[in-house]
Design an enzyme around this catalytic site. Structure first.
Site, PDB file in Angstrom:
ATOM      1  N   ALA A 145       0.833  -1.204   0.000  1.00  0.00           N
ATOM      2  CA  ALA A 145       0.000   0.000   0.000  1.00  0.00           C
ATOM      3  C   ALA A 145       0.869   1.256   0.000  1.00  0.00           C
ATOM      4  O   ALA A 145       0.628   2.196  -0.770  1.00  0.00           O
ATOM      5  CB  ALA A 145      -0.930  -0.008   1.213  1.00  0.00           C
ATOM      6  N   TYR A 146       1.890   1.265   0.866  1.00  0.00           N
ATOM      7  CA  TYR A 146       2.809   2.408   0.908  1.00  0.00           C
ATOM      8  C   TYR A 146       3.522   2.570  -0.428  1.00  0.00           C
ATOM      9  O   TYR A 146       3.609   3.675  -0.982  1.00  0.00           O
ATOM     10  CB  TYR A 146       3.817   2.201   2.038  1.00  0.00           C
ATOM     11  N   VAL A 147       4.035   1.455  -0.957  1.00  0.00           N
ATOM     12  CA  VAL A 147       4.755   1.488  -2.224  1.00  0.00           C
ATOM     13  C   VAL A 147       3.874   2.032  -3.347  1.00  0.00           C
ATOM     14  O   VAL A 147       4.325   2.821  -4.179  1.00  0.00           O
ATOM     15  CB  VAL A 147       5.272   0.075  -2.567  1.00  0.00           C
ATOM     16  N   ALA A 148       2.612   1.636  -3.354  1.00  0.00           N
ATOM     17  CA  ALA A 148       1.702   2.108  -4.402  1.00  0.00           C
ATOM     18  C   ALA A 148       1.599   3.635  -4.407  1.00  0.00           C
ATOM     19  O   ALA A 148       1.550   4.260  -5.472  1.00  0.00           O
ATOM     20  CB  ALA A 148       0.318   1.482  -4.216  1.00  0.00           C
ATOM     21  N   THR A 149       1.581   4.243  -3.224  1.00  0.00           N
ATOM     22  CA  THR A 149       1.485   5.705  -3.159  1.00  0.00           C
ATOM     23  C   THR A 149       2.767   6.364  -3.660  1.00  0.00           C
ATOM     24  O   THR A 149       2.721   7.463  -4.210  1.00  0.00           O
ATOM     25  CB  THR A 149       1.179   6.187  -1.732  1.00  0.00           C
TER      26      THR A 149
END
Length: 230
Positions: A145-149
């Site tokens: 999720a963090y990486v996607a942002t």
């Protein structure tokens, strides 16, 4: 005198960059959610400082901060979009509100902040530094999720550059840094793979001293103790 805006300026990388820019003679517009921390920082800087509450997840807060900063200085030459948050867990387990918060800050917050200052930056042929992460071009378990942002932030920076050639856009991609990020506390040993915020600021200092006809589009830096992953 050149004017720089730094978001997420009260702690960590943002604070270190603000201190470096003051040392380089910039006037500063500093934004963060902690007014007390901003006040303490401003009192220790030997330059003109405007500071104001800023929550980049709220459009009205970004607009208010930008309006006040531009009114105070008349324009800006450098924007350091540093505000960011991180929550971690398997994709099927991470809370929706945490994922949404990261999107609001790391992705939409970056977009809102650049958009608010872009007209002034275009007039002054300025520079935008977007502080993302070394994971803006890779993935890892429990970080999806963090990486996607951060991947989305990378796409925004590159598209802003294509659409605004008169402004230089730099994606600053630090690896693990010894800060308050994700609820941790500073003081972690360098031997565990962490950069110090001041080292990130020093890297940026070098880039800002390059001639105005040089555009550095991204810089990834990590501690020699952090495993190289791509």
């Amino acid at each position: 005198m050149k004017v720089a805006v730094v978001t997420g300026a009260s702690k960590g990388i943002g604070r270190a960059i603000a201190e470096m820019l003051a040392d380089e003679g910039y006037s500063l517009a500093l934004g963060a959610r902690s007014i007390e921390d901003l006040k303490k920082l401003a009192e220790g800087l030997e330059t003109e400082v405007f500071y104001h509450y800023l929550d980049v997840s709220r459009p009205e807060s970004v607009d208010d901060f930008a309006e006040r900063a531009l009114k105070h200085f008349g324009g800006v030459d450098l924007l350091v979009a540093n505000a960011g948050v991180g929550y971690f867990g398997r994709l099927e387990e991470i809370r929706g509100e945490d994922f949404e918060k990261m999107l609001q800050v790391n992705t939409l917050g970056l977009w809102r902040t650049v958009k608010a200052f872009l007209p002034s930056l275009k007039k002054r042929k300025g520079t935008v530094v977007a502080v993302t992460s070394d994971v803006s071009a890779r993935v890892f378990p429990r970080g999806g999720a963090y990486v996607a942002t951060k991947w989305a932030a990378r796409a925004l920076v590159r598209t802003f550059q294509l659409e605004n050639p008169e402004v230089r856009f730099l994606e600053l991609r630090p690896g693990a840094v010894d800060t308050h990020f994700a609820g941790s506390r500073p003081g972690k040993p360098k031997e565990h793979g962490f950069l110090k915020p001041e080292e990130v600021a020093e890297a940026l200092r070098c880039l800002l001293k390059l001639p105005s006809d040089v555009r550095v589009e991204e810089l990834m830096l990590r501690s020699v103790y952090q495993k190289p992953e791509y």
